[in-house]
Design an enzyme around this catalytic site. Structure first.
Site, short mmCIF file in Angstrom:
data_model
loop_
_atom_site.label_atom_id
_atom_site.label_comp_id
_atom_site.label_asym_id
_atom_site.label_seq_id
_atom_site.Cartn_x
_atom_site.Cartn_y
_atom_site.Cartn_z
N ARG A 95 80.19 110.98 56.84
CA ARG A 95 80.36 111.45 58.24
C ARG A 95 82.00 111.93 58.16
NH1 ARG A 95 76.38 108.27 58.05
NH2 ARG A 95 77.37 107.32 56.58
N THR A 96 82.75 111.23 57.79
CA THR A 96 84.22 111.62 58.02
C THR A 96 84.66 112.84 57.33
OG1 THR A 96 84.60 109.10 58.37
CG2 THR A 96 86.68 110.47 58.02
N SER A 145 82.55 108.84 51.47
CA SER A 145 82.19 109.17 52.93
C SER A 145 81.38 110.32 53.07
CB SER A 145 83.93 109.84 53.40
OG SER A 145 83.53 110.13 54.77
N ARG A 196 91.65 108.86 53.62
CA ARG A 196 91.03 107.52 53.76
C ARG A 196 91.42 106.94 52.46
NH1 ARG A 196 84.67 106.72 54.55
NH2 ARG A 196 85.46 106.91 56.57
N ASP A 240 78.34 96.94 62.46
CA ASP A 240 78.96 97.35 61.17
C ASP A 240 78.58 96.60 60.00
OD1 ASP A 240 80.43 99.10 59.37
OD2 ASP A 240 82.36 98.47 59.89
N HIS A 242 90.07 102.07 61.75
CA HIS A 242 89.46 103.35 61.66
C HIS A 242 89.40 103.97 63.16
CE1 HIS A 242 86.45 106.14 60.18
NE2 HIS A 242 85.23 105.41 60.17
N ASN A 258 87.81 96.58 60.06
CA ASN A 258 88.77 97.55 60.41
C ASN A 258 88.18 98.44 61.76
OD1 ASN A 258 86.48 98.51 58.91
ND2 ASN A 258 87.54 99.86 57.47
N SER A 280 82.77 95.37 53.98
CA SER A 280 83.22 96.76 53.81
C SER A 280 83.38 97.50 52.66
CB SER A 280 84.35 96.65 54.66
OG SER A 280 84.24 96.78 55.88
N MET A 281 83.68 98.64 52.46
CA MET A 281 84.08 99.50 51.24
C MET A 281 85.35 98.61 50.35
SD MET A 281 83.60 103.40 51.83
CE MET A 281 84.22 103.48 53.78
N CYS A 303 78.59 102.32 63.53
CA CYS A 303 79.34 103.62 62.80
C CYS A 303 78.80 104.22 61.67
CB CYS A 303 80.78 102.91 62.44
SG CYS A 303 80.84 101.64 61.38
N LEU A 304 77.90 103.56 61.16
CA LEU A 304 77.04 103.93 59.91
C LEU A 304 77.91 104.28 58.60
CD1 LEU A 304 74.74 106.75 61.43
CD2 LEU A 304 74.15 104.48 61.09
N GLN A 329 86.72 106.74 64.36
CA GLN A 329 85.61 106.26 64.69
C GLN A 329 85.38 105.69 66.01
OE1 GLN A 329 82.52 106.11 62.52
NE2 GLN A 329 81.84 105.54 64.43
N ARG A 356 81.80 112.48 65.88
CA ARG A 356 82.81 112.18 65.13
C ARG A 356 83.56 113.79 64.82
NH1 ARG A 356 82.90 108.37 61.08
NH2 ARG A 356 85.44 109.39 61.00
#
Ligand code: CP
Ligand code: NVA
Length: 303
Positions: free
Chosen positions: A51-52, A49, A100, A219, A127, A158, A223-224, A259-260, A130, A287
């Site tokens: 941003r978060t 992560s 997370r 997005d 999420h 998500n 995803s991860m 969302c990046l 976000q 955020r």
């Protein structure tokens, strides 16, 4: 208000609107509450992560607290000891937990046994933080949050699920442009539709999805935790790429969100990311303000 913030659907419409108002006030600097004064906030992160992690750690400090970053190397959630035991021990030390991880059920389990607020900082399913920042950004740029036409392009993931939850609370015309292989969780979509609050359309036609939209959102396609699917997703989703041609089908006033992190050249072109319609860095900034508001709300309702 619930003890925890695990999904946007945890909150009713009034609670969401109140939180957005608070986020705007916090951003303007009119309010500087310190509900975490003298407290530690645990930040459990099992996925990368930027941003978060940084916005939570900064926000926790601005609320008077100290963020403690914890990876899976330390507590081995559910392996070294049960999630319930971790929750009860952590609650004796810290004032708040953010997490997370992969499994949404693990977060639900953690929240069930924690006596302090738990905030979902992203799971495979949702999420929510976000999408609070996203709708705050839409309010700033479009002057309203009600009745927006929002076209989410790409994977039914998500982030899209959290948009569905928002659509269950705030009226909107939510469209998903996706392939038959990348459809969202039908239960999440059904829940949003069952509230009757919004119109929700899923289409495999990208032009249908974006026509007349106020917001075009995208997005990453993988995803991860699913990066091995990148090649397959490229084939399935390439026609949903947010490029200038697609953007020209939306309203001229439309904003573009992501969302990046972005994989430029895949789900979004450089040209669109750098265009005047792109608000991606405002979203990233929000955020911080959105999460501070979420934390203040949860802590306020506990004292
Ligand atoms: N948008 C978002 O959650 O970014 P990070 O994965 O960098 O936290
Ligand atoms: N859907 C993406 C969002 C990243 C912020 C993921 O889960 O990897």
């Amino acid at each position: 208000m619930t003890k925890d913030f695990l999904t946007i659907a945890d909150w009713n419409e009034q609670e969401i609107r109140e939180t957005l108002g608070l986020a705007a006030q916090l951003k303007s600097g009119k309010l500087a509450p310190h509900p975490l004064e003298g407290k530690t906030a645990a930040m459990i992160f099992h996925k990368p992560s930027l941003r978060t992690r940084i916005s939570f750690e900064t926000g926790i400090a601005q609320l008077g607290g100290q963020g403690m970053f914890i990876t899976d190397a330390e507590i081995k959630l559910g392996e070294r000891e049960s999630i319930a035991d971790v929750a009860r021990v952590l609650s004796r030390y810290v004032g708040l937990i953010t997490i997370r991880t992969f499994s949404h059920d693990h977060v639900v389990e953690l929240a069930k046994y924690a006596s302090v607020p738990v905030i979902n900082a992203l799971t495979d399913k949702f999420h929510p933080c976000q999408v609070i920042a996203d709708i705050m950004t839409a309010q700033e740029h479009l002057g309203r949050i009600d009745d927006l036409a929002v076209a989410f392009m790409g994977d039914g993931n998500n982030v899209f699920h959290s948009w569905c939850n928002l659509a269950a609370r705030i009226p909107m015309d939510l469209r998903l442009g996706t392939s038959p292989e990348t459809m969202p969780d039908p239960e999440v979509v059904q829940f949003a539709r069952s509230t009757g609050k919004s119109k929700i359309t899923i289409t495999h036609d990208p032009v249908e999805a974006v026509t007349g939209a106020d917001v075009i959102y995208t997005d990453v396609w993988a995803s991860m935790g699913q990066k091995e699917l990148a090649g397959q997703r490229q084939k399935a989703l390439s026609k949903f790429q947010v490029n200038s041609d697609l953007v020209s089908r939306a309203k001229p006033s439309a904003i573009v969100m992501h969302c990046l992190p972005a994989e430029r050249g895949r789900e979004i072109t450089d040209e669109v990311m750098e265009s005047l319609q792109s608000v991606v860095f405002d979203e990233a900034e929000n955020r911080l303000h959105g999460q501070k508001a979420i934390m203040v709300q949860l802590l306020k309702h506990r004292s």
